[in-house]
Design a protein around this motif. Structure first.
Motif, PDB file in Angstrom:
ATOM      1  N   THR A   1       6.431  -1.430   7.614  1.00 53.58           N
ATOM      2  CA  THR A   1       6.259   0.055   6.923  1.00 53.58           C
ATOM      3  C   THR A   1       7.647   0.495   6.638  1.00 53.58           C
TER       4      THR A   1
ATOM      5  N   GLU B   1      -6.243   8.030   3.631  1.00 50.11           N
ATOM      6  CA  GLU B   1      -5.042   8.526   3.037  1.00 50.11           C
ATOM      7  C   GLU B   1      -4.193   7.507   2.351  1.00 50.11           C
ATOM      8  N   ARG B   2      -4.867   6.243   2.012  1.00 47.10           N
ATOM      9  CA  ARG B   2      -4.449   5.197   1.164  1.00 47.10           C
ATOM     10  C   ARG B   2      -4.596   5.664  -0.289  1.00 47.10           C
TER      11      ARG B   2
ATOM     12  N   TYR C   1      -2.716   3.686  -3.226  1.00 49.21           N
ATOM     13  CA  TYR C   1      -2.725   2.704  -3.942  1.00 49.21           C
ATOM     14  C   TYR C   1      -2.611   1.399  -3.126  1.00 49.21           C
ATOM     15  N   GLN C   2      -3.092   0.280  -3.313  1.00 50.47           N
ATOM     16  CA  GLN C   2      -3.341  -0.752  -2.839  1.00 50.47           C
ATOM     17  C   GLN C   2      -3.199  -2.009  -3.769  1.00 50.47           C
TER      18      GLN C   2
ATOM     19  N   ALA D   1       0.685   5.318   0.673  1.00 49.77           N
ATOM     20  CA  ALA D   1      -0.298   6.309   1.514  1.00 49.77           C
ATOM     21  C   ALA D   1       0.293   7.438   1.883  1.00 49.77           C
TER      22      ALA D   1
ATOM     23  N   THR E   1      -0.792  -3.735   4.886  1.00 52.15           N
ATOM     24  CA  THR E   1      -1.858  -3.403   5.999  1.00 52.15           C
ATOM     25  C   THR E   1      -2.179  -4.792   6.727  1.00 52.15           C
TER      26      THR E   1
ATOM     27  N   PHE F   1      -6.653   5.352   6.964  1.00 45.32           N
ATOM     28  CA  PHE F   1      -7.477   4.466   5.795  1.00 45.32           C
ATOM     29  C   PHE F   1      -7.837   5.604   4.678  1.00 45.32           C
TER      30      PHE F   1
ATOM     31  N   TYR G   1       5.949   9.633   1.155  1.00 42.86           N
ATOM     32  CA  TYR G   1       4.728   8.745   1.622  1.00 42.86           C
ATOM     33  C   TYR G   1       5.563   7.632   2.304  1.00 42.86           C
TER      34      TYR G   1
ATOM     35  N   VAL H   1       0.855  -1.217  -0.097  1.00 43.20           N
ATOM     36  CA  VAL H   1      -0.111   0.056  -0.122  1.00 43.20           C
ATOM     37  C   VAL H   1       0.794   1.332  -0.052  1.00 43.20           C
TER      38      VAL H   1
ATOM     39  N   LYS I   1      -1.501   7.708   7.834  1.00 47.84           N
ATOM     40  CA  LYS I   1      -1.570   6.307   8.382  1.00 47.84           C
ATOM     41  C   LYS I   1      -2.810   5.847   8.574  1.00 47.84           C
TER      42      LYS I   1
END
Length: 181
Positions: free
Chosen positions: A174, A137-138, A140-141, A130, A167, A135, A162, A128, A133
């Motif tokens: 991270t 602000e995400r 691409y996943q 983002a 997740t 949701f 970024y 992901v 931190k």
């Protein structure tokens, strides 16, 4: 009074004073108002508590609470119709960690991440990108993936710093991603 009664009074007589001292310390730490200072003096069979007013407001009611900080959410959207320069960034997932934890990719262009997932079942991951931190602000996943090598197309984003996150294991997987022109 028997010696046993005197010992109990001495031992347990100190507890209320200690509880009052702890309560005042906690209140003083949690409020901006000045509270009375407390001094405790103990004698073999008694407890004396003296309260001395401090300068400033004398009651909690006159203290106004500090404003709560606002939390901003940075919403970033991919750049539509951006060119693909075929840049591939490599990262390894091993022992439920990213290696390396700092990546660099081009800003304003579609780029690709090639992930060598060395963690076997039951571990699976995702990738992901983002801006923060939370949701919302995400940006691409990827789909979840198991052991093996996978390449994903990441959309073009503006230059800046970024995060990249799995997740599934967000507490340990991270890293930071720097997009530069």
């Amino acid at each position: 009074m028997t010696p046993a009664t005197a010992r109990r009074r001495t031992r347990f007589g100190l507890l209320p004073a200690l509880a009052l001292t702890a309560a005042i310390v906690v209140l003083n730490a949690c409020t901006a108002a000045a509270l009375p200072s407390l001094s405790v003096s103990t004698a073999p069979s008694s407890v004396a508590v003296a309260v001395t007013p401090s300068p400033g407001p004398s009651t909690l009611a006159s203290a106004s609470p500090a404003p709560l900080p606002t939390i901003g959410v940075v919403m970033v959207t991919p750049i539509p119709n951006a060119p693909d320069r075929k840049t591939v960034v490599k990262v390894v997932a091993a022992n439920v960690r990213w290696v390396p934890t700092t990546l660099a990719a081009p800003a304003g262009q579609v780029w690709h991440v090639r992930i060598d997932n060395q963690d076997g079942p039951p571990e699976h991951h995702n990738f992901v990108v983002a801006s923060g931190k939370t949701f919302p602000e995400r940006i691409y996943q990827s789909p979840n993936f198991n052991k093996g090598t996978f390449t994903f197309d990441v959309p073009a984003l503006p230059a800046g710093a970024y995060f990249f996150i799995c997740t599934v294991h967000a507490d340990v997987m991270t890293g930071t991603l720097e997009l530069a022109p």
